[in-house]
Design a protein around this motif. Structure first.
Motif, short mmCIF file in Angstrom:
data_model
loop_
_atom_site.label_atom_id
_atom_site.label_comp_id
_atom_site.label_asym_id
_atom_site.label_seq_id
_atom_site.Cartn_x
_atom_site.Cartn_y
_atom_site.Cartn_z
N ARG A 289 0.87 -1.18 0.00
CA ARG A 289 0.00 0.00 0.00
C ARG A 289 0.91 1.23 0.00
O ARG A 289 1.88 1.28 0.75
CB ARG A 289 -0.90 0.00 1.24
CG ARG A 289 -1.97 -1.05 1.23
CD ARG A 289 -2.58 -1.23 2.59
NE ARG A 289 -1.57 -1.59 3.57
CZ ARG A 289 -1.16 -2.86 3.76
NH1 ARG A 289 -1.69 -3.85 3.09
NH2 ARG A 289 -0.21 -3.12 4.63
N TYR B 49 -7.63 2.67 -0.61
CA TYR B 49 -8.22 2.67 0.72
C TYR B 49 -8.25 4.12 1.19
O TYR B 49 -7.21 4.77 1.28
CB TYR B 49 -7.36 1.89 1.71
CG TYR B 49 -7.44 0.38 1.64
CD1 TYR B 49 -8.65 -0.29 1.60
CD2 TYR B 49 -6.26 -0.38 1.70
CE1 TYR B 49 -8.69 -1.68 1.58
CE2 TYR B 49 -6.30 -1.76 1.68
CZ TYR B 49 -7.52 -2.41 1.63
OH TYR B 49 -7.56 -3.77 1.61
N GLU B 50 -9.44 4.60 1.50
CA GLU B 50 -9.53 5.98 1.96
C GLU B 50 -9.27 6.06 3.46
O GLU B 50 -9.68 5.18 4.22
CB GLU B 50 -10.93 6.54 1.67
CG GLU B 50 -11.21 6.67 0.19
CD GLU B 50 -12.57 7.28 -0.09
OE1 GLU B 50 -13.25 7.70 0.87
OE2 GLU B 50 -12.94 7.32 -1.27
N LYS B 51 -8.61 7.12 3.85
CA LYS B 51 -8.35 7.39 5.27
C LYS B 51 -7.94 6.11 6.00
O LYS B 51 -8.56 5.67 6.95
CB LYS B 51 -9.59 8.02 5.90
CG LYS B 51 -9.94 9.33 5.20
CD LYS B 51 -11.10 10.05 5.81
CE LYS B 51 -11.37 11.40 5.18
NZ LYS B 51 -11.02 11.55 3.75
N HIS B 52 -6.83 5.54 5.52
CA HIS B 52 -6.40 4.24 6.01
C HIS B 52 -5.70 4.35 7.36
O HIS B 52 -5.63 3.40 8.12
CB HIS B 52 -5.46 3.61 4.97
CG HIS B 52 -5.40 2.13 5.04
ND1 HIS B 52 -6.50 1.32 5.00
CD2 HIS B 52 -4.33 1.28 5.17
CE1 HIS B 52 -6.14 0.06 5.08
NE2 HIS B 52 -4.83 0.00 5.19
N GLY B 53 -5.16 5.50 7.64
CA GLY B 53 -4.48 5.71 8.92
C GLY B 53 -4.11 7.18 9.02
O GLY B 53 -4.26 7.94 8.07
N TRP C 193 -5.36 12.26 8.13
CA TRP C 193 -5.81 11.00 7.55
C TRP C 193 -5.27 10.89 6.14
O TRP C 193 -5.42 11.82 5.34
CB TRP C 193 -7.35 10.94 7.51
CG TRP C 193 -7.95 10.75 8.86
CD1 TRP C 193 -8.56 11.70 9.62
CD2 TRP C 193 -7.99 9.52 9.60
NE1 TRP C 193 -8.98 11.14 10.80
CE2 TRP C 193 -8.65 9.81 10.82
CE3 TRP C 193 -7.55 8.22 9.36
CZ2 TRP C 193 -8.87 8.83 11.79
CZ3 TRP C 193 -7.77 7.26 10.33
CH2 TRP C 193 -8.41 7.56 11.53
N ASP D 161 -4.97 8.54 2.47
CA ASP D 161 -5.40 7.45 1.60
C ASP D 161 -4.16 6.70 1.11
O ASP D 161 -3.07 7.28 1.01
CB ASP D 161 -6.11 8.00 0.36
CG ASP D 161 -7.38 8.78 0.71
OD1 ASP D 161 -7.83 8.71 1.87
OD2 ASP D 161 -7.91 9.47 -0.19
#
Ligand SMILES: CC(C)(COP(=O)(O)OP(=O)(O)OC[C@H]1O[C@@H](n2cnc3c(N)ncnc32)[C@H](O)[C@@H]1OP(=O)(O)O)[C@@H](O)C(=O)NCCC(=O)NCCS
Length: 175
Positions: free
Chosen positions: A119, A142-146, A152, A154
């Motif tokens: 990722r 993946y949005e706002k994964h961490g 935040w 992606d």
């Protein structure tokens, strides 16, 4: 002349320094704490399961590394490796990342892995370009994964299938 070889115990400090430079730059990983030497030593000790390669320049200095880690603990995913690739800042943009990632794909192929994935932050153009150049497909986002530094982020998922290891008989037993 740069060459690629498996990591050895003596490389631990160089690998750690390159990794920690990448962590400090805040563009490659959600990690924010520097890695310790013991983490790297452990990783090198585990190379039979998870390949770890280094790029070495003409003066025998380690200028980058690339390695696999496990994807998920279930047996059905045993042939999927998550890859990482990090170069010293002054070694970037000269084709070394490509050499390392291509060598990692070949090592994974020989070990029976059927897929590599990772990722990548959307803004990590060098990493996305490297993956494209090495035949990875961008699967989706993946949005706002961490969060990194309170923001935040992606990530784009990339994958690379290894067709030779996708025959019906391929199994985790080959790994
Ligand atoms: C990502 C990284 C490994 C790429 O390695 P590199 O040696 O700089 O890349 P290369 O010189 O092999 O270039 C590979 C491809 O990416 C392109 N590229 C390299 N840097 C680029 C950049 N900053 N922007 C856009 N494209 C770039 C190259 O043009 C090449 O594509 P091409 O073959 O189609 O011309 C390296 O920049 C790095 O270590 N970055 C910091 C750590 C990191 O982000 N790691 C990835 C997260 S796991």
């Amino acid at each position: 002349m740069t060459h690629i070889r498996p990591a050895k115990a003596d490389d631990a400090l160089s690998i750690m320094a390159i990794y920690n430079q990448g962590i400090a730059e805040r563009s490659a990983t959600f990690e924010t704490e520097p890695r310790h030497l013991d983490d790297i030593r452990q990783r090198i000790a585990d190379v039979d399961r998870y390949p770890l390669l280094v790029a070495v320049d003409a003066s025998n200095t380690v200028i980058g590394w690339a390695g696999l880690s496990g994807y998920r603990p279930r047996d059905c995913y045993a042939g999927i490796g998550e890859f990482s690739v990090y170069l010293a800042a002054d070694a970037r943009g000269r084709g070394v990342g490509r050499l390392l990632l291509q060598a990692l794909i070949e090592t994974a192929r020989l070990r029976g892995y059927w897929k590599l994935l990772s990722r990548i932050f959307l803004f990590n153009n060098a990493s996305r370009a490297l993956c494209r150049a090495c035949g990875f497909r961008e699967v989706g986002i993946y949005e706002k994964h961490g969060q990194l530094e309170g923001r935040w982020l992606d990530v784009v998922i990339v994958e690379h299938l290894i067709p030779e290891n996708l025959a019906p008989a391929a199994s985790a037993a080959a790994l």
